[in-house]
Write an enzyme that holds these catalytic residues in place. Structure first.
Site, PDB file in Angstrom:
ATOM      1  N   ARG A 132      -2.813  10.802   0.992  1.00 34.57           N
ATOM      2  CA  ARG A 132      -3.578  11.610   1.944  1.00 34.57           C
ATOM      3  C   ARG A 132      -4.212  12.783   1.213  1.00 34.57           C
ATOM      4  O   ARG A 132      -3.500  13.582   0.597  1.00 34.57           O
ATOM      5  CB  ARG A 132      -2.657  12.137   3.054  1.00 34.57           C
ATOM      6  CG  ARG A 132      -2.065  11.048   3.933  1.00 34.57           C
ATOM      7  CD  ARG A 132      -1.263  11.674   5.046  1.00 34.57           C
ATOM      8  NE  ARG A 132      -0.525  10.683   5.795  1.00 34.57           N
ATOM      9  CZ  ARG A 132       0.396  10.966   6.697  1.00 34.57           C
ATOM     10  NH1 ARG A 132       0.706  12.234   6.938  1.00 34.57           N
ATOM     11  NH2 ARG A 132       1.028  10.019   7.346  1.00 34.57           N
ATOM     12  N   ARG A 170      19.334  10.388  -0.028  1.00 35.12           N
ATOM     13  CA  ARG A 170      18.857  11.531   0.737  1.00 35.12           C
ATOM     14  C   ARG A 170      20.027  12.257   1.395  1.00 35.12           C
ATOM     15  O   ARG A 170      21.123  11.717   1.523  1.00 35.12           O
ATOM     16  CB  ARG A 170      17.846  11.102   1.808  1.00 35.12           C
ATOM     17  CG  ARG A 170      18.343  10.074   2.812  1.00 35.12           C
ATOM     18  CD  ARG A 170      17.228   9.689   3.766  1.00 35.12           C
ATOM     19  NE  ARG A 170      17.615   8.641   4.696  1.00 35.12           N
ATOM     20  CZ  ARG A 170      16.857   8.194   5.689  1.00 35.12           C
ATOM     21  NH1 ARG A 170      15.648   8.714   5.871  1.00 35.12           N
ATOM     22  NH2 ARG A 170      17.268   7.241   6.490  1.00 35.12           N
ATOM     23  N   ARG A 203      20.516  -5.221   2.534  1.00 40.86           N
ATOM     24  CA  ARG A 203      20.987  -4.001   1.881  1.00 40.86           C
ATOM     25  C   ARG A 203      21.842  -3.242   2.888  1.00 40.86           C
ATOM     26  O   ARG A 203      21.573  -3.250   4.091  1.00 40.86           O
ATOM     27  CB  ARG A 203      19.821  -3.113   1.428  1.00 40.86           C
ATOM     28  CG  ARG A 203      19.046  -3.653   0.254  1.00 40.86           C
ATOM     29  CD  ARG A 203      19.860  -3.747  -1.013  1.00 40.86           C
ATOM     30  NE  ARG A 203      20.200  -2.432  -1.547  1.00 40.86           N
ATOM     31  CZ  ARG A 203      21.065  -2.247  -2.554  1.00 40.86           C
ATOM     32  NH1 ARG A 203      21.680  -3.278  -3.101  1.00 40.86           N
ATOM     33  NH2 ARG A 203      21.311  -1.039  -2.995  1.00 40.86           N
ATOM     34  N   TYR A 251      12.798  -6.176   9.399  1.00 46.78           N
ATOM     35  CA  TYR A 251      12.947  -4.733   9.585  1.00 46.78           C
ATOM     36  C   TYR A 251      11.916  -4.262  10.597  1.00 46.78           C
ATOM     37  O   TYR A 251      10.727  -4.560  10.464  1.00 46.78           O
ATOM     38  CB  TYR A 251      12.764  -3.965   8.274  1.00 46.78           C
ATOM     39  CG  TYR A 251      12.922  -2.478   8.508  1.00 46.78           C
ATOM     40  CD1 TYR A 251      14.181  -1.928   8.649  1.00 46.78           C
ATOM     41  CD2 TYR A 251      11.808  -1.655   8.652  1.00 46.78           C
ATOM     42  CE1 TYR A 251      14.341  -0.582   8.912  1.00 46.78           C
ATOM     43  CE2 TYR A 251      11.958  -0.306   8.917  1.00 46.78           C
ATOM     44  CZ  TYR A 251      13.227   0.225   9.043  1.00 46.78           C
ATOM     45  OH  TYR A 251      13.384   1.554   9.328  1.00 46.78           O
ATOM     46  N   ASP A 255      10.773  -0.802  13.169  1.00 41.21           N
ATOM     47  CA  ASP A 255      10.968   0.533  13.714  1.00 41.21           C
ATOM     48  C   ASP A 255      11.413   0.421  15.168  1.00 41.21           C
ATOM     49  O   ASP A 255      11.263  -0.627  15.809  1.00 41.21           O
ATOM     50  CB  ASP A 255       9.671   1.344  13.620  1.00 41.21           C
ATOM     51  CG  ASP A 255       9.328   1.729  12.192  1.00 41.21           C
ATOM     52  OD1 ASP A 255      10.260   1.933  11.395  1.00 41.21           O
ATOM     53  OD2 ASP A 255       8.124   1.807  11.878  1.00 41.21           O
ATOM     54  N   GLU A 308      23.464   9.980   2.132  1.00 40.40           N
ATOM     55  CA  GLU A 308      23.242   8.553   2.370  1.00 40.40           C
ATOM     56  C   GLU A 308      23.148   7.819   1.033  1.00 40.40           C
ATOM     57  O   GLU A 308      22.362   8.196   0.166  1.00 40.40           O
ATOM     58  CB  GLU A 308      21.962   8.369   3.176  1.00 40.40           C
ATOM     59  CG  GLU A 308      21.671   6.939   3.591  1.00 40.40           C
ATOM     60  CD  GLU A 308      20.459   6.857   4.501  1.00 40.40           C
ATOM     61  OE1 GLU A 308      19.547   6.061   4.184  1.00 40.40           O
ATOM     62  OE2 GLU A 308      20.408   7.589   5.519  1.00 40.40           O
ATOM     63  N   ARG A 318       0.854  -1.186   0.000  1.00 39.16           N
ATOM     64  CA  ARG A 318       0.000   0.000   0.000  1.00 39.16           C
ATOM     65  C   ARG A 318       0.889   1.235   0.000  1.00 39.16           C
ATOM     66  O   ARG A 318       1.973   1.246   0.576  1.00 39.16           O
ATOM     67  CB  ARG A 318      -0.943   0.007   1.207  1.00 39.16           C
ATOM     68  CG  ARG A 318      -0.240   0.029   2.538  1.00 39.16           C
ATOM     69  CD  ARG A 318      -1.214  -0.092   3.691  1.00 39.16           C
ATOM     70  NE  ARG A 318      -0.539   0.053   4.977  1.00 39.16           N
ATOM     71  CZ  ARG A 318      -0.329   1.207   5.580  1.00 39.16           C
ATOM     72  NH1 ARG A 318      -0.721   2.335   5.014  1.00 39.16           N
ATOM     73  NH2 ARG A 318       0.276   1.253   6.750  1.00 39.16           N
TER      74      ARG A 318
END
Length: 375
Positions: free
Chosen positions: A176, A280, A249, A348, A350, A300, A172
């Site tokens: 917004r 970035r 990665r 992964y 958070d 980066e 997804r």
């Protein structure tokens, strides 16, 4: 005689939380890390009075009240809100995709106008069953958003064209239809005012920590030191890559101090054009609303992982998930070794999810040990 109740391999967030909880329960812990600092990838270092995120931007956010209360024991958080900007050639766009982005793309002013353009572009694709990431993205957001803000960035991030990436990577892509640049919807968001290293240091108070120490240099000797091991490194490395290496990665960083107050006006600016080699630029002072006379920036770069490089992101495609399953079966046969963290669990996560997982493991493990002791 074993010297410690627990040997924690890795002084990152997962290891620090577990060690803190074990120490609180009166357990003896030794934490070791091959790096010269605590904190793992959330390590921050002060340069020119600025807390520099040495391994990329880490913005704490959570909806979990238990986790939020937990971290506030160790740090005072500021009110930083992540609102990245994307650069595509000479164009600037707000992220995440919202009404500001759509106005910048097409000049629209209402949600109905934006939806009409996006739905028209999606309908022209005639994609029913997306076979890869490119088709998935086009079916979700249309041609313009994909080509300017997804395709180049994703290709750099994963090191291969979007047509060669599985569709599930972006199941997804939230669109917004409000003028809201806040990247996260979690009610709690911010950066520790004294940096993440200070937060980890508080967690590890009273716990013995040894740095510059590679677990694999003397694996059997370290195992002999403790009743149990909490291992937060790569699960495939623990088993000497017996089934072959999992895929990750990696990242490379270029950090420099600039003799100016403000370089880019935002903490995080993504470069979505494939021709720009970095993904970035981070300007660290903006994480803490800094007013220093100088600034520190980090470019980066995403790169392929090879042995010897730091693994950052597990590649959770079908082949790697199957391979991880084999290592997980081996892990279950190691009753005195607990595997945790994003590398030990090949997932992964958070930061709040890392803390939640560490607290759950500590609660389960320490209550079990307590029950054994009471028998």
């Amino acid at each position: 005689m074993k010297k410690y109740d627990y040997l924690v391999v890795g002084a990152g967030l997962f290891g620090a939380v577990f060690a803190h909880e074990a120490h609180k329960q009166g357990k003896t812990c030794l934490v070791i890390d091959k790096r010269d600092h605590i904190g793992g990838n959330i390590y921050t270092k002060e340069i020119e009075g600025i807390q520099v995120h040495c391994y990329g931007a880490h913005i704490f956010h959570t909806s979990n009240e238990r986790v939020w209360e937990y971290v506030n024991q160790f740090a005072q958080f500021n009110h930083f809100v992540n609102s990245p900007v994307a650069v595509y050639k000479d164009e600037l766009y707000n992220l995440p995709f919202n009404m500001n982005t759509f106005h910048q793309l097409w000049g629209v002013q209402t949600p109905a106008q934006a939806k009409a353009i996006i739905n028209k572009q999606i309908s022209q694709m005639h994609i029913v069953n997306p076979k890869n990431l490119e088709e998935q993205a086009l079916a979700l957001v249309g041609k313009d958003v994909y080509e300017k803000l997804i395709e180049g960035y994703t290709r750099k991030q994963w090191g291969r064209p979007c047509k060669e990436l599985p569709s599930f990577i972006i199941k997804r892509l939230p669109l917004r239809y409000t003028f809201d640049n806040n990247y996260f919807k979690d009610p709690h968001q911010g950066i520790p005012k004294k940096g993440y290293t200070h937060m980890i240091k508080k967690m590890l108070e009273g716990v013995q920590v040894v740095l510059h120490t590679d677990f694999f240099d003397n694996k059997e000797e370290w195992i002999a030191q403790a009743d149990k091991i909490v291992y937060t490194g790569m699960i495939d490395e623990y088993f000497d890559y017996c089934y072959g290496p999992l895929e990750y990665r990696s990242l490379r960083f270029e950090t420099e101090v600039l003799d100016m107050e403000n370089y880019q006006g935002n903490a995080v600016v993504n470069y979505t054009d494939y021709e720009v080699p970095y993904t970035r630029i981070i300007e660290h002072k903006h994480f803490d609303f800094g007013t220093q006379k100088k600034t520190v920036i980090t470019r980066e770069y995403s790169q392929k992982w090879e042995k010897g490089k730091e693994p950052y992101y597990p590649v959770n495609d079908a082949a790697n998930s199957e391979l991880f399953g084999k290592y997980e079966e081996l892990a279950l046969k190691e009753p005195n070794v607990l595997f945790g963290g994003r590398l030990g669990m090949y997932r992964y996560m958070d930061m709040d999810k890392v803390i939640e997982a560490a607290l759950d493991m500590a609660e389960c493990e320490l209550s079990y040990e307590g029950t054994k002791k009471d028998r």
